[in-house]
Motif scaffolding. Structure first.
Motif, PDB file in Angstrom:
ATOM      1  N   GLY A  15       5.519 -16.774  -6.726  1.00 38.49           N
ATOM      2  CA  GLY A  15       5.796 -15.577  -6.987  1.00 38.49           C
ATOM      3  C   GLY A  15       3.950 -14.945  -7.626  1.00 38.49           C
ATOM      4  N   ALA A  16       3.010 -16.304  -6.642  1.00 47.01           N
ATOM      5  CA  ALA A  16       1.769 -16.291  -7.063  1.00 47.01           C
ATOM      6  C   ALA A  16       1.027 -15.886  -6.721  1.00 47.01           C
ATOM      7  CB  ALA A  16       1.235 -18.053  -7.108  1.00 47.01           C
ATOM      8  N   SER A  17       0.980 -14.369  -5.283  1.00 43.84           N
ATOM      9  CA  SER A  17       0.519 -13.659  -4.479  1.00 43.84           C
ATOM     10  C   SER A  17      -0.356 -12.347  -5.447  1.00 43.84           C
ATOM     11  CB  SER A  17       0.877 -13.461  -3.258  1.00 43.84           C
ATOM     12  OG  SER A  17       2.293 -12.447  -4.266  1.00 43.84           O
ATOM     13  N   GLN A  18       0.740 -12.094  -6.580  1.00 44.27           N
ATOM     14  CA  GLN A  18      -0.462 -10.986  -6.275  1.00 44.27           C
ATOM     15  C   GLN A  18      -0.116 -10.793  -8.462  1.00 44.27           C
ATOM     16  OE1 GLN A  18       1.027  -7.649  -4.667  1.00 44.27           O
ATOM     17  NE2 GLN A  18       2.765  -8.197  -5.059  1.00 44.27           N
ATOM     18  N   GLY A  19      -0.789 -10.238  -8.371  1.00 45.04           N
ATOM     19  CA  GLY A  19      -0.704  -9.285 -10.656  1.00 45.04           C
ATOM     20  C   GLY A  19      -0.537 -10.399 -10.758  1.00 45.04           C
ATOM     21  N   ILE A  20      -0.091  -9.769 -11.959  1.00 46.04           N
ATOM     22  CA  ILE A  20      -0.034 -10.972 -13.768  1.00 46.04           C
ATOM     23  C   ILE A  20      -0.195 -12.838 -13.519  1.00 46.04           C
ATOM     24  CG2 ILE A  20       2.387 -10.954 -14.494  1.00 46.04           C
ATOM     25  CD1 ILE A  20      -0.492 -10.619 -16.505  1.00 46.04           C
ATOM     26  N   VAL A  21       1.633 -13.326 -12.117  1.00 44.49           N
ATOM     27  CA  VAL A  21       1.250 -14.282 -11.737  1.00 44.49           C
ATOM     28  C   VAL A  21       0.067 -14.939 -11.126  1.00 44.49           C
ATOM     29  CG1 VAL A  21       2.915 -15.699 -11.475  1.00 44.49           C
ATOM     30  CG2 VAL A  21       3.411 -13.896 -11.661  1.00 44.49           C
ATOM     31  N   ALA A  22      -0.569 -14.174 -10.528  1.00 43.87           N
ATOM     32  CA  ALA A  22      -2.188 -14.682 -10.318  1.00 43.87           C
ATOM     33  C   ALA A  22      -3.113 -14.590 -11.309  1.00 43.87           C
ATOM     34  CB  ALA A  22      -2.226 -13.864  -8.638  1.00 43.87           C
ATOM     35  N   ILE A  36      -0.317 -25.479  -7.620  1.00 41.65           N
ATOM     36  CA  ILE A  36       0.812 -25.256  -6.835  1.00 41.65           C
ATOM     37  C   ILE A  36       1.156 -23.852  -6.338  1.00 41.65           C
ATOM     38  CG2 ILE A  36       2.219 -25.939  -5.250  1.00 41.65           C
ATOM     39  CD1 ILE A  36       2.049 -28.789  -6.561  1.00 41.65           C
ATOM     40  N   LEU A  37       0.668 -22.596  -5.788  1.00 42.86           N
ATOM     41  CA  LEU A  37       0.584 -21.315  -5.503  1.00 42.86           C
ATOM     42  C   LEU A  37       2.110 -21.282  -4.865  1.00 42.86           C
ATOM     43  CD1 LEU A  37      -3.054 -20.189  -4.876  1.00 42.86           C
ATOM     44  CD2 LEU A  37      -1.005 -20.488  -7.532  1.00 42.86           C
ATOM     45  N   LEU A  38       3.076 -20.632  -4.667  1.00 39.52           N
ATOM     46  CA  LEU A  38       4.653 -20.644  -4.166  1.00 39.52           C
ATOM     47  C   LEU A  38       4.337 -18.826  -3.971  1.00 39.52           C
ATOM     48  CD1 LEU A  38       6.580 -23.485  -5.627  1.00 39.52           C
ATOM     49  CD2 LEU A  38       5.072 -23.346  -3.241  1.00 39.52           C
ATOM     50  N   SER A  39       5.055 -18.597  -2.689  1.00 41.52           N
ATOM     51  CA  SER A  39       5.363 -16.899  -2.095  1.00 41.52           C
ATOM     52  C   SER A  39       5.390 -16.556  -0.989  1.00 41.52           C
ATOM     53  CB  SER A  39       4.033 -16.532  -2.689  1.00 41.52           C
ATOM     54  OG  SER A  39       3.932 -14.645  -2.759  1.00 41.52           O
ATOM     55  N   ARG A  40       5.961 -15.642  -0.762  1.00 43.52           N
ATOM     56  CA  ARG A  40       6.436 -15.106   0.896  1.00 43.52           C
ATOM     57  C   ARG A  40       4.536 -14.952   1.182  1.00 43.52           C
ATOM     58  NH1 ARG A  40      10.892 -11.404  -0.539  1.00 43.52           N
ATOM     59  NH2 ARG A  40       9.728 -10.519  -1.429  1.00 43.52           N
ATOM     60  N   ASN A  41       3.591 -14.466   0.642  1.00 44.11           N
ATOM     61  CA  ASN A  41       2.702 -13.924   1.718  1.00 44.11           C
ATOM     62  C   ASN A  41       1.551 -14.816   1.148  1.00 44.11           C
ATOM     63  OD1 ASN A  41       0.550 -12.019   2.324  1.00 44.11           O
ATOM     64  ND2 ASN A  41       1.467 -10.595   1.620  1.00 44.11           N
ATOM     65  N   GLU A  42       1.974 -15.529   2.530  1.00 39.69           N
ATOM     66  CA  GLU A  42       0.832 -16.295   3.344  1.00 39.69           C
ATOM     67  C   GLU A  42      -0.809 -15.821   3.470  1.00 39.69           C
ATOM     68  OE1 GLU A  42      -0.343 -20.479   6.094  1.00 39.69           O
ATOM     69  OE2 GLU A  42       1.180 -18.229   7.070  1.00 39.69           O
ATOM     70  N   LYS A  55      -8.902 -26.800  -5.967  1.00 43.76           N
ATOM     71  CA  LYS A  55      -7.420 -27.998  -6.808  1.00 43.76           C
ATOM     72  C   LYS A  55      -6.665 -27.183  -6.510  1.00 43.76           C
ATOM     73  CE  LYS A  55      -8.049 -30.258 -10.558  1.00 43.76           C
ATOM     74  NZ  LYS A  55      -8.239 -30.631 -12.124  1.00 43.76           N
ATOM     75  N   VAL A  56      -6.635 -25.730  -5.789  1.00 45.84           N
ATOM     76  CA  VAL A  56      -4.991 -25.209  -5.418  1.00 45.84           C
ATOM     77  C   VAL A  56      -4.685 -25.051  -4.237  1.00 45.84           C
ATOM     78  CG1 VAL A  56      -4.465 -22.888  -5.503  1.00 45.84           C
ATOM     79  CG2 VAL A  56      -6.003 -23.655  -6.778  1.00 45.84           C
ATOM     80  N   LYS A  57      -3.830 -25.882  -4.263  1.00 40.42           N
ATOM     81  CA  LYS A  57      -2.807 -25.983  -2.464  1.00 40.42           C
ATOM     82  C   LYS A  57      -1.574 -24.623  -2.665  1.00 40.42           C
ATOM     83  CE  LYS A  57      -4.410 -29.816  -1.958  1.00 40.42           C
ATOM     84  NZ  LYS A  57      -5.828 -29.603  -1.929  1.00 40.42           N
ATOM     85  N   TYR A  58      -1.307 -24.136  -1.767  1.00 38.37           N
ATOM     86  CA  TYR A  58       0.314 -23.168  -1.660  1.00 38.37           C
ATOM     87  C   TYR A  58       1.135 -23.582  -0.412  1.00 38.37           C
ATOM     88  CZ  TYR A  58      -2.389 -21.392   2.730  1.00 38.37           C
ATOM     89  OH  TYR A  58      -2.363 -20.804   3.935  1.00 38.37           O
ATOM     90  N   PHE A  59       1.758 -23.079  -1.285  1.00 35.15           N
ATOM     91  CA  PHE A  59       3.229 -23.026   0.447  1.00 35.15           C
ATOM     92  C   PHE A  59       4.000 -21.879   0.279  1.00 35.15           C
ATOM     93  CE2 PHE A  59       2.213 -27.326  -2.164  1.00 35.15           C
ATOM     94  CZ  PHE A  59       2.855 -28.545   0.012  1.00 35.15           C
ATOM     95  N   VAL A  60       4.094 -21.627   1.047  1.00 32.61           N
ATOM     96  CA  VAL A  60       5.139 -19.749   1.911  1.00 32.61           C
ATOM     97  C   VAL A  60       6.781 -20.757   1.677  1.00 32.61           C
ATOM     98  CG1 VAL A  60       5.540 -18.287   3.285  1.00 32.61           C
ATOM     99  CG2 VAL A  60       3.438 -19.102   3.656  1.00 32.61           C
ATOM    100  N   LEU A  61       6.937 -19.984   0.466  1.00 32.74           N
ATOM    101  CA  LEU A  61       8.464 -20.215   0.224  1.00 32.74           C
ATOM    102  C   LEU A  61       8.921 -18.888  -0.242  1.00 32.74           C
ATOM    103  CD1 LEU A  61      10.527 -22.646  -0.645  1.00 32.74           C
ATOM    104  CD2 LEU A  61       9.198 -22.418  -3.146  1.00 32.74           C
ATOM    105  N   ASP A  62      10.554 -18.475   0.083  1.00 29.21           N
ATOM    106  CA  ASP A  62      10.403 -17.669  -0.749  1.00 29.21           C
ATOM    107  C   ASP A  62      12.477 -18.283  -1.240  1.00 29.21           C
ATOM    108  OD1 ASP A  62      12.484 -15.917  -0.889  1.00 29.21           O
ATOM    109  OD2 ASP A  62      13.043 -14.982   1.104  1.00 29.21           O
ATOM    110  N   VAL A  63      12.179 -18.016  -3.144  1.00 31.00           N
ATOM    111  CA  VAL A  63      12.753 -19.357  -3.361  1.00 31.00           C
ATOM    112  C   VAL A  63      14.356 -17.458  -4.091  1.00 31.00           C
ATOM    113  CG1 VAL A  63      11.404 -19.849  -4.537  1.00 31.00           C
ATOM    114  CG2 VAL A  63      12.122 -17.841  -5.638  1.00 31.00           C
ATOM    115  N   SER A  64      14.306 -16.716  -3.321  1.00 36.08           N
ATOM    116  CA  SER A  64      15.832 -15.875  -3.722  1.00 36.08           C
ATOM    117  C   SER A  64      16.918 -16.304  -2.616  1.00 36.08           C
ATOM    118  CB  SER A  64      15.345 -14.723  -3.058  1.00 36.08           C
ATOM    119  OG  SER A  64      14.699 -14.671  -1.287  1.00 36.08           O
TER     120      SER A  64
END
Length: 64
Positions: A15-22, A36-42, A55-64
């Protein structure tokens, strides 16, 4: 406030695309962790990766 050295540690953040988690991702990155940032919003993930650094990587992922 305290500081912690996380150099060499890896943190996965969902859930790292925005808000408190970002903001939490930023704290981990500033502490030296590999993040490693994981979220649905690339597009938001890319923006956060650029803002936080190499040092930051990301992956588009839906964990629902």
């Amino acid at each position: 406030m305290f500081t912690i050295n996380l150099t060499g540690k890896t943190v996965d953040i969902t859930g790292a695309s925005q808000g408190i988690v970002a903001a939490i991702a930023e704290v981990f990155a500033d502490s030296g962790a590999n993040v490693i940032l994981l979220s649905r919003n690339e597009s938001k993930l890319k923006k956060n990766q650029t803002r936080l650094g190499a040092k930051v990587k990301y992956f588009v992922l839906d964990v629902s």
